[in-house]
Design an enzyme around this catalytic site. Structure first.
Site, PDB file in Angstrom:
ATOM      1  N   ARG A 165      -0.561  -7.663 -21.598  1.00  0.00           N
ATOM      2  CA  ARG A 165      -1.323  -7.289 -22.793  1.00  0.00           C
ATOM      3  C   ARG A 165      -0.632  -6.210 -23.610  1.00  0.00           C
ATOM      4  O   ARG A 165      -1.033  -5.935 -24.735  1.00  0.00           O
ATOM      5  CB  ARG A 165      -2.758  -6.913 -22.443  1.00  0.00           C
ATOM      6  N   PRO A 218       0.818  -1.218   0.000  1.00  0.00           N
ATOM      7  CA  PRO A 218       0.000   0.000   0.000  1.00  0.00           C
ATOM      8  C   PRO A 218       0.852   1.268   0.000  1.00  0.00           C
ATOM      9  O   PRO A 218       0.361   2.346  -0.333  1.00  0.00           O
ATOM     10  CB  PRO A 218      -0.799  -0.104   1.299  1.00  0.00           C
ATOM     11  N   ASP A 270      -6.904  -0.433 -30.261  1.00  0.00           N
ATOM     12  CA  ASP A 270      -6.612   0.776 -31.026  1.00  0.00           C
ATOM     13  C   ASP A 270      -7.764   1.769 -31.001  1.00  0.00           C
ATOM     14  O   ASP A 270      -7.551   2.969 -31.031  1.00  0.00           O
ATOM     15  CB  ASP A 270      -6.321   0.424 -32.496  1.00  0.00           C
ATOM     16  N   GLU A 279       0.898  -8.331   8.281  1.00  0.00           N
ATOM     17  CA  GLU A 279       0.952  -6.881   8.519  1.00  0.00           C
ATOM     18  C   GLU A 279       2.094  -6.209   7.766  1.00  0.00           C
ATOM     19  O   GLU A 279       2.397  -5.061   8.004  1.00  0.00           O
ATOM     20  CB  GLU A 279       1.091  -6.608  10.022  1.00  0.00           C
TER      21      GLU A 279
HETATM   22  C1  J9Q Z   1       0.061  -6.104   0.001  1.00  0.00           C
HETATM   23  N1  J9Q Z   1      -3.328  -3.889   0.787  1.00  0.00           N
HETATM   24  O1  J9Q Z   1      -3.063  -2.698  -1.600  1.00  0.00           O
HETATM   25  C2  J9Q Z   1      -3.147  -1.920  -2.705  1.00  0.00           C
HETATM   26  N2  J9Q Z   1      -2.123  -2.141  -3.479  1.00  0.00           N
HETATM   27  C3  J9Q Z   1      -1.379  -3.090  -2.892  1.00  0.00           C
HETATM   28  C4  J9Q Z   1      -1.967  -3.430  -1.701  1.00  0.00           C
HETATM   29  C5  J9Q Z   1      -1.521  -4.430  -0.703  1.00  0.00           C
HETATM   30  C6  J9Q Z   1      -2.216  -4.619   0.502  1.00  0.00           C
HETATM   31  C7  J9Q Z   1      -1.761  -5.562   1.442  1.00  0.00           C
HETATM   32  C8  J9Q Z   1      -0.619  -6.293   1.178  1.00  0.00           C
HETATM   33  C9  J9Q Z   1      -0.380  -5.170  -0.944  1.00  0.00           C
END
Ligand code: J9Q
Length: 257
Positions: A154, A89, A169, A116
């Site tokens: 992609r 995050p 496109d 955590e």
């Molecule tokens: C690892 N919330 O959340 C948004 N992008 C990545 C994450 C995330 C999370 C918890 C653990 C990544």
């Protein structure tokens, strides 16, 4: 491209690579994917991957050792050092530009954190990049990694079939799409806009462009500022703003629009 994924839950990655476009990309040798269980890099009898945080507090923290050893093992094979992406995050917010950037790399390594979080030294001394896919709480980095991999794959030449890339496109760069309709012409009394049945392709093209601008202005005004608009688009934006179209709205709490 080579993609390595480090996770405590390898089976989560089975489905995406077993179907459709991903599977075809792997089968055609356009991408080589290897999913590694971080737990395989523990050395203790009980294969412990986490521990309580120094300084106290609730929850568990992923130990650095197994993650470092897993990445170091990956590094012994390739020629160039890979791009090591920690899903967290706290990372920079993922977008299409970053997807483009990643699609140019030869080797990506995704570290999916859990619990955590992970020991800070993973971020400081192992990851070369940190990515968040948005501001919401998830249980781990696995789904974010899949989101990033989807958007990157992609963009690799040959991954999308000619039909899929032709479709791509026609999408307006960085703006929202125009409304689409298919048969029936009248569905439960809701009719397809007359203009789409007119056969007047120039008018239809103009209408669609207008819809793109209107929608984007209403729903995602910040995208308008970033977009490369032509003169006609800019005039339309000016007209829509001064002419007080709909106010920017929150997305649909109620039906009808
Ligand atoms: C690892 N919330 O959340 C948004 N992008 C990545 C994450 C995330 C999370 C918890 C653990 C990544």
């Amino acid at each position: 491209m080579k993609i390595d994924v480090l996770t405590l839950f390898p089976p989560m990655f089975e489905a995406p690579f077993s179907f459709g476009i991903f599977k075809r990309a792997v089968d055609n040798g356009l991408v080589e994917v290897k999913v590694t269980n971080i737990r395989d890099y523990t050395h203790d009898k009980h294969h412990v991957v986490d521990d309580s945080p120094y300084g106290g507090g609730a929850g568990m923290v992923l130990k650095p050792g197994p993650i470092f050893e897993a990445v170091e093992d990956i590094k012994t094979v390739g020629d160039e050092p890979p791009h090591v992406i920690l899903l967290t995050p706290q990372g920079r917010l993922f977008n299409q530009q970053i997807a483009q950037e990643f699609s140019q790399k030869k080797h990506l390594v995704f570290i999916c954190g859990h619990y955590e979080g992970e020991d800070e030294r993973v971020r400081e001394h192992l990851a070369t990049d940190e990515i968040s896919i948005g501001d919401y709480v998830l249980t781990g980095g696995e789904l974010p990694a899949m989101v990033v991999i989807d958007s990157v794959l992609r963009l690799i030449p040959g991954v999308l079939g000619s039909e899929e890339s032709a479709l791509d496109d026609s999408h307006a760069g960085g703006l929202l799409e125009y409304p689409q309709y298919t048969r029936p012409e009248d569905f439960r009394g809701w009719k397809v806009p007359e203009i789409l049945l007119s056969g007047d392709h120039a008018r239809i093209a103009r209408w669609r462009r207008e819809q793109i601008i209107k929608r984007t202005l209403e729903r995602r005004p910040e995208l308008i500022n970033k977009a490369n608009l032509g003169l006609e688009d800019k005039k339309l934006v000016a007209r829509l703003i001064s002419g007080k179209s709909k106010a920017p709205h929150a997305h649909k709490a109620s039906a009808g629009e």
